[in-house]
Write a protein that holds these residues in place. Structure first.
Motif, PDB file in Angstrom:
ATOM      1  N   VAL A 237       0.854  -1.193   0.000  1.00  0.00           N
ATOM      2  CA  VAL A 237       0.000   0.000   0.000  1.00  0.00           C
ATOM      3  C   VAL A 237       0.892   1.247   0.000  1.00  0.00           C
ATOM      4  N   GLU A 238       1.921   1.221   0.859  1.00  0.00           N
ATOM      5  CA  GLU A 238       2.853   2.365   0.925  1.00  0.00           C
ATOM      6  C   GLU A 238       3.549   2.592  -0.407  1.00  0.00           C
ATOM      7  N   VAL A 239       4.011   1.507  -1.029  1.00  0.00           N
ATOM      8  CA  VAL A 239       4.687   1.610  -2.326  1.00  0.00           C
ATOM      9  C   VAL A 239       3.753   2.283  -3.325  1.00  0.00           C
TER      10      VAL A 239
ATOM     11  N   SER B  77      -9.294  -3.634   8.315  1.00  0.00           N
ATOM     12  CA  SER B  77     -10.337  -4.481   8.904  1.00  0.00           C
ATOM     13  C   SER B  77     -10.014  -5.969   8.809  1.00  0.00           C
ATOM     14  N   HIS B  78      -8.838  -6.286   8.287  1.00  0.00           N
ATOM     15  CA  HIS B  78      -8.474  -7.687   8.138  1.00  0.00           C
ATOM     16  C   HIS B  78      -7.897  -8.267   9.426  1.00  0.00           C
ATOM     17  N   PHE B  79      -7.844  -9.611   9.434  1.00  0.00           N
ATOM     18  CA  PHE B  79      -7.213 -10.378  10.522  1.00  0.00           C
ATOM     19  C   PHE B  79      -6.268 -11.340   9.838  1.00  0.00           C
TER      20      PHE B  79
ATOM     21  N   PHE C   8      -9.082  -2.888   0.983  1.00  0.00           N
ATOM     22  CA  PHE C   8      -9.450  -3.681   2.163  1.00  0.00           C
ATOM     23  C   PHE C   8      -8.268  -3.721   3.141  1.00  0.00           C
ATOM     24  N   LEU C   9      -7.066  -3.945   2.603  1.00  0.00           N
ATOM     25  CA  LEU C   9      -5.893  -3.979   3.483  1.00  0.00           C
ATOM     26  C   LEU C   9      -5.683  -2.609   4.123  1.00  0.00           C
ATOM     27  N   GLU C  10      -5.832  -1.577   3.313  1.00  0.00           N
ATOM     28  CA  GLU C  10      -5.614  -0.217   3.828  1.00  0.00           C
ATOM     29  C   GLU C  10      -6.602   0.104   4.941  1.00  0.00           C
TER      30      GLU C  10
ATOM     31  N   CYS D 296      12.345  -3.751  16.410  1.00  0.00           N
ATOM     32  CA  CYS D 296      11.732  -2.613  15.711  1.00  0.00           C
ATOM     33  C   CYS D 296      11.383  -3.045  14.302  1.00  0.00           C
ATOM     34  N   ILE D 297      10.126  -3.302  14.096  1.00  0.00           N
ATOM     35  CA  ILE D 297       9.685  -3.829  12.804  1.00  0.00           C
ATOM     36  C   ILE D 297       8.932  -2.762  12.028  1.00  0.00           C
ATOM     37  N   GLY D 298       7.965  -2.102  12.694  1.00  0.00           N
ATOM     38  CA  GLY D 298       7.220  -1.019  12.039  1.00  0.00           C
ATOM     39  C   GLY D 298       8.084   0.228  11.998  1.00  0.00           C
TER      40      GLY D 298
ATOM     41  N   ILE E  87      -1.268 -10.142  23.288  1.00  0.00           N
ATOM     42  CA  ILE E  87      -1.524  -9.427  22.029  1.00  0.00           C
ATOM     43  C   ILE E  87      -2.470  -8.265  22.279  1.00  0.00           C
ATOM     44  N   THR E  88      -2.229  -7.153  21.576  1.00  0.00           N
ATOM     45  CA  THR E  88      -3.099  -5.987  21.688  1.00  0.00           C
ATOM     46  C   THR E  88      -3.869  -5.823  20.385  1.00  0.00           C
ATOM     47  N   SER E  89      -5.010  -5.139  20.489  1.00  0.00           N
ATOM     48  CA  SER E  89      -5.778  -4.824  19.285  1.00  0.00           C
ATOM     49  C   SER E  89      -6.734  -3.690  19.604  1.00  0.00           C
TER      50      SER E  89
ATOM     51  N   VAL F  82       2.082  -9.522  10.355  1.00  0.00           N
ATOM     52  CA  VAL F  82       3.266  -9.885  11.136  1.00  0.00           C
ATOM     53  C   VAL F  82       2.846 -10.385  12.515  1.00  0.00           C
ATOM     54  N   ALA F  83       1.919  -9.667  13.154  1.00  0.00           N
ATOM     55  CA  ALA F  83       1.524 -10.028  14.517  1.00  0.00           C
ATOM     56  C   ALA F  83       0.875 -11.416  14.560  1.00  0.00           C
ATOM     57  N   ILE F  84       0.029 -11.713  13.612  1.00  0.00           N
ATOM     58  CA  ILE F  84      -0.671 -13.012  13.660  1.00  0.00           C
ATOM     59  C   ILE F  84       0.285 -14.161  13.294  1.00  0.00           C
TER      60      ILE F  84
ATOM     61  N   GLN G 214       4.102   5.561  18.026  1.00  0.00           N
ATOM     62  CA  GLN G 214       3.081   5.683  19.081  1.00  0.00           C
ATOM     63  C   GLN G 214       3.217   4.621  20.169  1.00  0.00           C
ATOM     64  N   THR G 215       3.919   3.543  19.880  1.00  0.00           N
ATOM     65  CA  THR G 215       3.961   2.415  20.822  1.00  0.00           C
ATOM     66  C   THR G 215       5.334   2.178  21.435  1.00  0.00           C
ATOM     67  N   LEU G 216       6.381   2.661  20.814  1.00  0.00           N
ATOM     68  CA  LEU G 216       7.740   2.288  21.244  1.00  0.00           C
ATOM     69  C   LEU G 216       8.011   2.672  22.692  1.00  0.00           C
TER      70      LEU G 216
ATOM     71  N   LEU H   8       2.734  -9.029  21.114  1.00  0.00           N
ATOM     72  CA  LEU H   8       2.418  -8.682  19.724  1.00  0.00           C
ATOM     73  C   LEU H   8       1.491  -7.484  19.714  1.00  0.00           C
ATOM     74  N   GLN H   9       1.717  -6.569  18.769  1.00  0.00           N
ATOM     75  CA  GLN H   9       0.918  -5.345  18.711  1.00  0.00           C
ATOM     76  C   GLN H   9       0.004  -5.387  17.491  1.00  0.00           C
ATOM     77  N   GLY H  10      -1.317  -5.342  17.753  1.00  0.00           N
ATOM     78  CA  GLY H  10      -2.271  -5.376  16.653  1.00  0.00           C
ATOM     79  C   GLY H  10      -2.427  -6.781  16.105  1.00  0.00           C
ATOM     80  N   THR H  11      -3.286  -6.910  15.126  1.00  0.00           N
ATOM     81  CA  THR H  11      -3.596  -8.240  14.590  1.00  0.00           C
ATOM     82  C   THR H  11      -3.366  -8.292  13.077  1.00  0.00           C
ATOM     83  N   GLY H  12      -2.355  -7.565  12.615  1.00  0.00           N
ATOM     84  CA  GLY H  12      -2.013  -7.602  11.195  1.00  0.00           C
ATOM     85  C   GLY H  12      -1.206  -8.840  10.855  1.00  0.00           C
TER      86      GLY H  12
ATOM     87  N   THR I  48       6.303 -14.955   2.835  1.00  0.00           N
ATOM     88  CA  THR I  48       7.538 -14.257   2.441  1.00  0.00           C
ATOM     89  C   THR I  48       7.892 -13.097   3.370  1.00  0.00           C
ATOM     90  N   ILE I  49       6.980 -12.180   3.564  1.00  0.00           N
ATOM     91  CA  ILE I  49       7.331 -11.026   4.413  1.00  0.00           C
ATOM     92  C   ILE I  49       6.838 -11.237   5.840  1.00  0.00           C
ATOM     93  N   ALA I  50       5.540 -11.427   6.020  1.00  0.00           N
ATOM     94  CA  ALA I  50       4.990 -11.425   7.384  1.00  0.00           C
ATOM     95  C   ALA I  50       5.607 -12.536   8.235  1.00  0.00           C
TER      96      ALA I  50
HETATM   97  N1  NAP Z   1      10.941  -4.483   8.887  1.00  0.00           N
HETATM   98  C1  NAP Z   1      10.363  -5.448   8.191  1.00  0.00           C
HETATM   99  O1  NAP Z   1      11.004  -6.368   7.626  1.00  0.00           O
HETATM  100  C2  NAP Z   1       8.871  -5.454   8.091  1.00  0.00           C
HETATM  101  C3  NAP Z   1       8.198  -6.588   7.610  1.00  0.00           C
HETATM  102  C4  NAP Z   1       6.817  -6.594   7.617  1.00  0.00           C
HETATM  103  C5  NAP Z   1       6.128  -5.470   8.083  1.00  0.00           C
HETATM  104  N2  NAP Z   1       6.809  -4.378   8.498  1.00  0.00           N
HETATM  105  C6  NAP Z   1       6.110  -3.211   9.042  1.00  0.00           C
HETATM  106  O2  NAP Z   1       5.441  -3.625  10.238  1.00  0.00           O
HETATM  107  C7  NAP Z   1       4.198  -2.949  10.362  1.00  0.00           C
HETATM  108  C8  NAP Z   1       3.057  -3.981  10.403  1.00  0.00           C
HETATM  109  O3  NAP Z   1       3.024  -4.695   9.169  1.00  0.00           O
HETATM  110  P1  NAP Z   1       1.840  -5.715   8.804  1.00  0.00           P
HETATM  111  O4  NAP Z   1       2.108  -6.217   7.445  1.00  0.00           O
HETATM  112  O5  NAP Z   1       1.638  -6.681   9.904  1.00  0.00           O
HETATM  113  O6  NAP Z   1       0.630  -4.684   8.761  1.00  0.00           O
HETATM  114  P2  NAP Z   1      -0.946  -4.929   8.627  1.00  0.00           P
HETATM  115  O7  NAP Z   1      -1.227  -6.359   8.283  1.00  0.00           O
HETATM  116  O8  NAP Z   1      -1.468  -3.871   7.744  1.00  0.00           O
HETATM  117  O9  NAP Z   1      -1.459  -4.706  10.129  1.00  0.00           O
HETATM  118  C9  NAP Z   1      -1.552  -3.450  10.711  1.00  0.00           C
HETATM  119  C10 NAP Z   1      -2.213  -3.629  12.081  1.00  0.00           C
HETATM  120  O10 NAP Z   1      -1.551  -2.790  13.017  1.00  0.00           O
HETATM  121  C11 NAP Z   1      -2.417  -2.616  14.103  1.00  0.00           C
HETATM  122  N3  NAP Z   1      -2.280  -1.280  14.701  1.00  0.00           N
HETATM  123  C12 NAP Z   1      -2.627  -0.072  14.195  1.00  0.00           C
HETATM  124  N4  NAP Z   1      -2.406   0.900  15.119  1.00  0.00           N
HETATM  125  C13 NAP Z   1      -1.925   0.282  16.231  1.00  0.00           C
HETATM  126  C14 NAP Z   1      -1.535   0.715  17.515  1.00  0.00           C
HETATM  127  N5  NAP Z   1      -1.588   2.011  17.871  1.00  0.00           N
HETATM  128  N6  NAP Z   1      -1.112  -0.213  18.406  1.00  0.00           N
HETATM  129  C15 NAP Z   1      -1.044  -1.522  18.075  1.00  0.00           C
HETATM  130  N7  NAP Z   1      -1.404  -1.985  16.865  1.00  0.00           N
HETATM  131  C16 NAP Z   1      -1.821  -1.096  15.961  1.00  0.00           C
HETATM  132  C17 NAP Z   1      -3.844  -2.858  13.617  1.00  0.00           C
HETATM  133  O11 NAP Z   1      -4.341  -3.990  14.353  1.00  0.00           O
HETATM  134  P3  NAP Z   1      -5.803  -3.989  15.054  1.00  0.00           P
HETATM  135  O12 NAP Z   1      -6.774  -3.801  13.941  1.00  0.00           O
HETATM  136  O13 NAP Z   1      -5.884  -5.306  15.738  1.00  0.00           O
HETATM  137  O14 NAP Z   1      -5.847  -2.847  16.054  1.00  0.00           O
HETATM  138  C18 NAP Z   1      -3.646  -3.174  12.124  1.00  0.00           C
HETATM  139  O15 NAP Z   1      -4.503  -4.168  11.661  1.00  0.00           O
HETATM  140  C19 NAP Z   1       4.121  -2.007   9.177  1.00  0.00           C
HETATM  141  O16 NAP Z   1       4.644  -0.738   9.552  1.00  0.00           O
HETATM  142  C20 NAP Z   1       5.029  -2.659   8.154  1.00  0.00           C
HETATM  143  O17 NAP Z   1       5.517  -1.753   7.207  1.00  0.00           O
HETATM  144  C21 NAP Z   1       8.162  -4.352   8.500  1.00  0.00           C
END
Ligand code: NAP
Length: 351
Positions: free
Chosen positions: A45-47, A341-343, A336-338, A266-268, A198-200, A181-183, A249-251, A175-179, A147-149
């Motif tokens: 999405v960012e790209v 609302s996904h899990f 949808f990803l943006e 530090c992933i995000g 886990i937080t969400s 990487v977290a799942i 916001q979380t670090l 784990l932070q959120g349910t995207g 591959t990535i997550a």
């Molecule tokens: N460094 C790397 O190699 C690498 C690899 C993969 C991803 N990333 C980065 O890691 C981040 C997550 O990637 P992803 O692919 O898992 O993203 P994603 O599938 O789009 O998931 C994003 C999730 O983050 C959660 N979130 C939003 N605000 C939050 C907050 N304040 N506190 C806690 N959780 C929050 C939400 O979960 P809820 O809906 O449950 O609240 C949202 O669903 C992104 O910044 C991505 O660019 C980095």
């Protein structure tokens, strides 16, 4: 034969457009893959919006085939290829030249979906070393999420340990959120014997996480001081490993609930490492204060990917595919990803 694919000029989601190009021919050491499923990452999405700039690996006025994560089948094998045969089911690697150890800038410049053309296409040529074997117990859609997550989550949990010595047993993993990487982190940590927190923002998603084995869940909207809950749940020990996907916001909160000697991955995107005009401690001091190891992660190399695949196989873990979109519905999938609302993972089914 022509190949159908999507490209973006990095001007926003509306800049995604389909095109047909002649089928590529694999050169020596390369294979042609028929792509069956692609999974989306936050990065894609960012790209597409022209906002993926922090690695400085590409000009931003370019047109690129986005996405890096796919599962497909080898259709053609050029001379010199030893690893693959026609019919093999394969998964892409994010930066194909990153085969082991620390990633380099040069290897990152080979990343799929920016700066190199990615996998949102019906067919693509890969170097033979740019693929790993798809686990036989997974569907194409599931394997396309690895591959990535999954590799990032695997590296966050195990990347500081020697190759082949994965751990997690008895550790608290946060784990932070349910995207994506977290799942993936939740599944891998639970299968490793860790206790998972886990937080969400959503109670419904937290219920889903519980069904996947999460031991303790916190809604960060209704409990903004979630770091205090982590300390209470762990008996004031703190989390041994935190997958920091929240970033700026979380670090700070992560620093307040990390165990002594713990690992914050530090992933995000951690922005503003120097605090704005106030008297709060900056990150360097916070790191020192509790002797924490702070390590940035950029995905992981192929040998750790394959190590992870053996683990997926041994534990019969199936990645969580939340929704599958048709190849013609790419824009809807990105939106949808943006929307968040996904899990777990969002996948595009090509064939
Ligand atoms: N460094 C790397 O190699 C690498 C690899 C993969 C991803 N990333 C980065 O890691 C981040 C997550 O990637 P992803 O692919 O898992 O993203 P994603 O599938 O789009 O998931 C994003 C999730 O983050 C959660 N979130 C939003 N605000 C939050 C907050 N304040 N506190 C806690 N959780 C929050 C939400 O979960 P809820 O809906 O449950 O609240 C949202 O669903 C992104 O910044 C991505 O660019 C980095």
């Amino acid at each position: 034969m022509s190949v159908q694919q999507w490209v973006t000029s990095l001007q926003g989601l509306d800049s995604l457009r389909p095109r047909a190009v002649p089928a590529p021919t694999p050169g020596p050491g390369e294979v042609l893959v028929e792509i069956h499923a692609i999974s989306l990452n936050y990065r894609d999405v960012e790209v597409t919006k022209g906002e993926y700039k922090h690695h400085n690996t590409a000009e931003q006025d370019t047109t690129v085939v986005p996405c890096s994560d796919m599962c497909g089948v080898v259709k053609q094998v050029a001379p010199g290829v030893e690893r693959w045969q026609v019919g093999d089911r394969v998964v892409s690697t994010f930066a194909p030249d990153h085969l082991t150890g620390q990633v380099t800038e040069k290897e990152l410049a080979g990343s799929l979906g920016l700066p190199q053309d990615g996998v949102l296409t019906t067919h693509r040529v890969f170097p033979e070393y740019g693929l790993v074997k798809a686990p036989s117990h997974m569907s194409d859609e599931q394997a396309a999420t690895l591959t990535i997550a999954s590799v990032t989550a695997w590296m966050a949990i195990n990347g500081m340990r020697p190759l082949g010595q994965s751990g997690g047993k008895g550790e608290y993993v946060l784990l932070q959120g349910t995207g994506g990487v977290a799942i993936a982190g939740l599944q891998l940590a639970k299968a490793s014997g860790a206790t998972v927190i886990i937080t969400s923002s959503s109670d419904a998603k937290l219920d889903q996480a519980k069904r996947l084995g999460a031991d303790f869940t916190i809604n960060y909207r209704t409990t903004p001081n979630w770091e205090e809950e982590v300390m209470k749940f762990t008996g004031n020990h703190g989390a041994d490993i935190i997958l920091e996907t929240g970033g700026a916001q979380t670090l700070r909160k992560s620093f307040d609930c990390i165990a002594f000697g713990g690992l914050i991955d530090c992933i995000g995107y951690v922005t503003g490492k120097v605090d704005a005009d106030d008297d709060r401690l900056n990150v360097n001091v916070l790191t020192l204060r509790r002797t924490v190891t702070l390590k940035g992660i950029i995905n992981g190399p192929t040998d750790r990917f394959e190590e992870m695949l053996r683990f997926y196989g041994a534990h019969q873990i199936h990645p969580v595919v939340n929704r599958v979109f048709a190849f013609t519905k790419v824009k809807e999938a990105f939106r949808f990803l943006e929307s968040g609302s996904h899990f777990g993972k969002v996948v595009i089914k090509v064939k």
